[in-house]
Each structure stands twice: as structure tokens, then as C-alpha cells.
Design a protein around this motif. Structure first.
Motif, PDB file in Angstrom:
ATOM      1  N   VAL A   2       0.863  -1.183   0.000  1.00  0.00           N
ATOM      2  CA  VAL A   2       0.000   0.000   0.000  1.00  0.00           C
ATOM      3  C   VAL A   2       0.900   1.233   0.000  1.00  0.00           C
ATOM      4  N   ILE A   3       0.702   2.126  -0.959  1.00  0.00           N
ATOM      5  CA  ILE A   3       1.519   3.329  -1.117  1.00  0.00           C
ATOM      6  C   ILE A   3       0.606   4.539  -1.053  1.00  0.00           C
ATOM      7  N   LEU A   4       0.877   5.433  -0.107  1.00  0.00           N
ATOM      8  CA  LEU A   4       0.115   6.672   0.059  1.00  0.00           C
ATOM      9  C   LEU A   4       1.020   7.848  -0.292  1.00  0.00           C
ATOM     10  N   GLU A   5       0.605   8.648  -1.259  1.00  0.00           N
ATOM     11  CA  GLU A   5       1.379   9.794  -1.729  1.00  0.00           C
ATOM     12  C   GLU A   5       0.544  11.054  -1.626  1.00  0.00           C
ATOM     13  N   GLY A   6       1.238  12.179  -1.449  1.00  0.00           N
ATOM     14  CA  GLY A   6       0.562  13.464  -1.376  1.00  0.00           C
ATOM     15  C   GLY A   6       1.550  14.580  -1.124  1.00  0.00           C
ATOM     16  N   VAL A   7       1.041  15.802  -1.105  1.00  0.00           N
ATOM     17  CA  VAL A   7       1.847  17.003  -0.893  1.00  0.00           C
ATOM     18  C   VAL A   7       1.558  17.526   0.500  1.00  0.00           C
ATOM     19  N   VAL A   8       2.624  17.800   1.261  1.00  0.00           N
ATOM     20  CA  VAL A   8       2.466  18.335   2.608  1.00  0.00           C
ATOM     21  C   VAL A   8       1.951  19.767   2.525  1.00  0.00           C
TER      22      VAL A   8
END
Length: 422
Positions: free
Chosen positions: A291-297
Motif C-alpha cells: 500500500v503506497i500513500l502519496e501526497g503534498v504536505v
């Protein structure tokens, strides 16, 4: 006498009976193997026999950032001390060439009118102190450069430029190590186990994710991959075969609004690598779901990524995550103590393919679930009635405990038993 073979037919012998007995499917025990992604998100991969080590030196900044803190601090200290020593040697040579280190001149016995290149530089120690003052722009007023030596002026300019470059590289490296995106990923959490259960009449693989900080992850997306060892029809063995699987958010092409913990759902359909796996086969398989969770802080604008994985022992068949979001006095509250808690529910143990081929299995399972739910409600109601009856009988006994029995004796009539209230 007839032989033994003619008395007992072959079909009733022990070998014949064993051959006709129904056999249960035999599954091989899963061989323990190293997982590709650890639970904390680190990649369990070792690089060996790299012959082109020079490629790492071509990207010095990234190499310094990727190093561990102890190595970075050693390089940081060594670089500054080496530059100070190098330019201290240069200043000592300038003073030596100009004659500033002559003992007669230091005692004031030489001819007057000849200035020093650098005042108060009389030894290598004083030259080292002057080098530190030049590079870190700390001036104590005792040592300074004069107009006597053009070479000293050139060394001063060179040291200032090189010192600025070293400061920029080293301080930038320290800043990037402290502001790395994986530090933000420490507050992105995943459930300890994944679950497989029926949702909306379909068998689904589900995992829960959450963010502990109030600052949000902008444009968060989740990707799921199944990593397993496969063999192609041509006989080629692929030890790490990565297969992307779709989630509900990916099907809608929308990013996640990760304000509260969410349950990521993957529908096990014909395109899923889990389509042919039953509950028993899942426990014996060697697959790993990443499971890979990506995003911008939101606060820094840096892209971050959090990872975890689930092996077959960490996937619970027939379980569902308990609700953890409640409304209290007009405010939504999240109880993170129940983040990974699951509850067992009625779920068919067959694969998703068998459910598609025989929909009656799901109907029977739902009927059994409804029947068990009704039985549990009946037991609960009967327990409540029993408890209420026990309470009522207990209150009656307490009320009757205040009554006593008194006996009156008369000489002629015998004994009369009368109840009186005390």
C-alpha cells in the motif's frame, strides 16, 4: 478351498476403499520468505556487487543527503576543518615569503617602514586563527590584512568564495536531511491488518489509513500492488512480479480527502490477482500486498510518500473494521485506540470466482448471517428479561425480609399461629 482373492472382491479391499474415499485438497505449506516492504515502509532490498561506484560521486549532494547522520556530521566537520587548515597553510606561506616570520623583524630590530601582509600573524597557530576569522567572518580586531601583499588579497578573495560554497552545500545538506519527506510520513498510519469481507454484495480487500496531524495531505492518492513470484508460460521465473490493483478512489479518478481515517477498498473482480484465491489458499500463498500513500504536505509543499505491506498472515478473512468516528456535541471525534480493531462477520470462504459462478452461496451466507443476528438478538432480549426478573425477585425478597412470624400459646385451644407486622 477358494483362494482369498475370490472371496473378497477387489473393489471392497482396502486399496479400493481408499481410492474411492473423497480427498480434501492438499495445500503446500507457505515457505517463509523475506518481505519486499517492511511494516515501517522501508524497502528490504540489498544492493550488491555494484562496480560503478563513481556514479554516486557524480551526484555528491544526493549522496550526502542519503547518508546516515553520523557520516554526515563527520563529513561536515572534516570539510570545514580541512578548509581552515588549507588556507592557514596558505597564509603562513604568504607571511613566510614576505618575511613577516623573521625573528629580527618581530623583535623590531629591522628597518622601519615595511608593513606586514597580515598583522599579528607570527606562527602557524596565528595563521590558523586568522583563516577561521576570514572564512566564518568573525573579526576580533587583532589580525587584519594590509595593502602590502597583492597575493594576500587574492587569497582573501579565494577563501571567501570557497567558504561560501562550502557553507551553501553543507547547510543545504543539513536542511534537506531535517526536512525530508519521510519525516512527515511518520504521522501517516496504516492498520496493522488488512481484511477481506463482503461489501455491497462483492468480495473486497480493505485496509484503513489515517493522518495524525491536523495539517492535511493535499492531493493524496493510494496505490495498491501485489508482489508475488510468478513463472511465465515460457518458463521464465520473475521473483518480484508487481501487479497494480485498482481501488474505488482510483476508479473515480479523484484524490482522497484525508481529513479523517478512511477505509481503502479494492473490489476483487475478474481483473484482480486475488480473484481465484479462497480463504484456505490465501493462507498458503506467498503474495504480498503493498500500500503506497502519496501526497503534498500542506505546510511545506514537499511531496511525501508512506508505504506498508501485508503478507498472507496479516490478511484477516471475514473481518470488518469497527467504526471509530463519532459525533460528540457537534464535533466529530476520532478514537485512534480502535484504529486497527476488527470484528468478525459472516463471509463465504470461497473465492470471488466461485461467488460469481454461484451467487446462491452469497444469498445463503446472508441468510445465515441474518439468522445468527436474530438469534443473538433473542439471546440478548432473554438475558435482559432474566436480569429484570432477578432484580424484581430480589426486591420482593428484600421487602418480605421485614416481616416476622409470632406464635401465641393458649392453654385450652392449643397453638395459634398469627402473623404480625413488627
Amino acid at each position: 478351498m477358494l483362494p482369498r482373492k475370490s472371496i473378497i472382491p477387489e473393489e471392497f479391499g482396502l486399496p479400493g476403499l481408499v481410492s474411492r474415499m473423497p480427498r480434501k485438497p492438499v495445500f503446500r505449506d507457505r515457505v517463509n520468505k523475506a518481505r519486499f516492504i517492511a511494516k515501517n515502509g522501508s524497502c528490504n532490498l540489498a544492493h550488491k556487487n555494484i562496480r560503478e561506484q563513481g556514479r554516486f560521486l557524480q551526484d555528491v549532494f544526493t549522496t550526502l543527503v542519503d547518508l546516515k547522520w553520523r557520516f554526515t556530521l563527520v563529513i561536515f566537520t572534516t570539510t570545514f576543518v580541512s578548509s581552515w587548515l588549507l588556507f592557514a597553510m596558505c597564509w603562513w606561506l604568504v607571511a613566510f615569503a614576505h618575511g613577516d616570520l623573521d625573528p629580527e623583524r618581530q623583535n623590531g630590530t629591522t628597518a622601519a617602514g615595511r608593513d606586514y601582509c597580515v598583522t599579528d600573524v607570527k606562527s602557524f597557530t596565528s595563521a590558523f586563527l586568522f583563516s577561521i576569522e576570514v572564512q566564518v567572518t568573525i573579526g576580533f580586531g587583532g589580525r587584519m590584512i594590509t595593502e602590502e601583499c597583492p597575493a594576500a588579497i587574492a587569497f582573501l578573495i579565494t577563501q571567501n568564495i570557497i567558504g561560501l560554497i562550502i557553507n551553501a552545500v553543507m547547510l543545504g545538506c543539513i536542511f534537506m536531511k531535517t526536512a525530508q519527506s519521510n519525516r512527515r510520513a511518520e504521522t501517516l498510519i496504516f492498520s496493522r491488518h488488512a481484511v477481506i469481507a463482503v461489501r455491497n454484495n462483492r468480495l473486497c480487500f480493505m485496509v484503513r489509513i489515517g493522518d495524525l496531524r491536523k495539517s492535511m495531505i493535499i492531493g493524496a492518492t493510494v496505490r495498491l500492488q501485489v508482489v508475488r513470484k510468478t513463472t511465465t508460460p515460457e518458463g521464465e521465473v520473475i521473483p518480484i512480479h508487481q501487479i497494480d490493483i485498482q481501488t474505488e478512489s482510483a476508479l473515480n479518478s479523484n484524490s482522497l480527502f484525508l481529513l479523517a481515517p478512511l477505509i481503502i477498498c479494492h473490489i476483487i473482480d475478474r481483473t484482480s490477482p486475488l480473484y481465484d484465491l479462497s480463504a484456505m489458499e490465501l493462507q498458503c500463498s506467498d503474495l504480498e500486498v503493498i500500500v503506497i500513500l502519496e501526497g503534498v504536505v500542506e505546510t511545506t509543499g514537499i511531496t511525501t510518500q508512506a508505504r506498508t505491506s501485508y503478507i498472507s498472515e496479516e490478511i484477516q478473512w471475514g473481518h470488518r473494521f469497527v467504526p471509530i468516528v463519532t459525533e460528540e456535541e457537534g464535533v466529530y471525534s476520532v478514537d485512534y485506540s480502535k484504529f486497527g480493531n476488527t470484528v468478525k462477520i459472516a463471509t463465504p470462504l470461497c473465492s470471488a470466482r466461485e461467488l460469481d459462478e454461484k451467487p446462491s452461496i452469497l444469498i445463503q451466507n446472508l441468510q445465515k448471517s441474518e439468522l445468527s443476528h436474530q438469534n443473538s438478538l433473542r439471546k440478548r432480549n432473554s438475558m435482559r428479561r432474566n436480569n429484570s426478573m432477578r432484580k424484581s425477585t430480589g426486591s420482593v425478597r428484600r421487602n418480605n425480609s421485614g416481616l416476622t412470624k409470632v406464635q401465641f400459646f393458649t392453654p385450652g385451644d392449643g397453638v395459634q399461629n398469627l402473623n404480625a407486622v413488627t
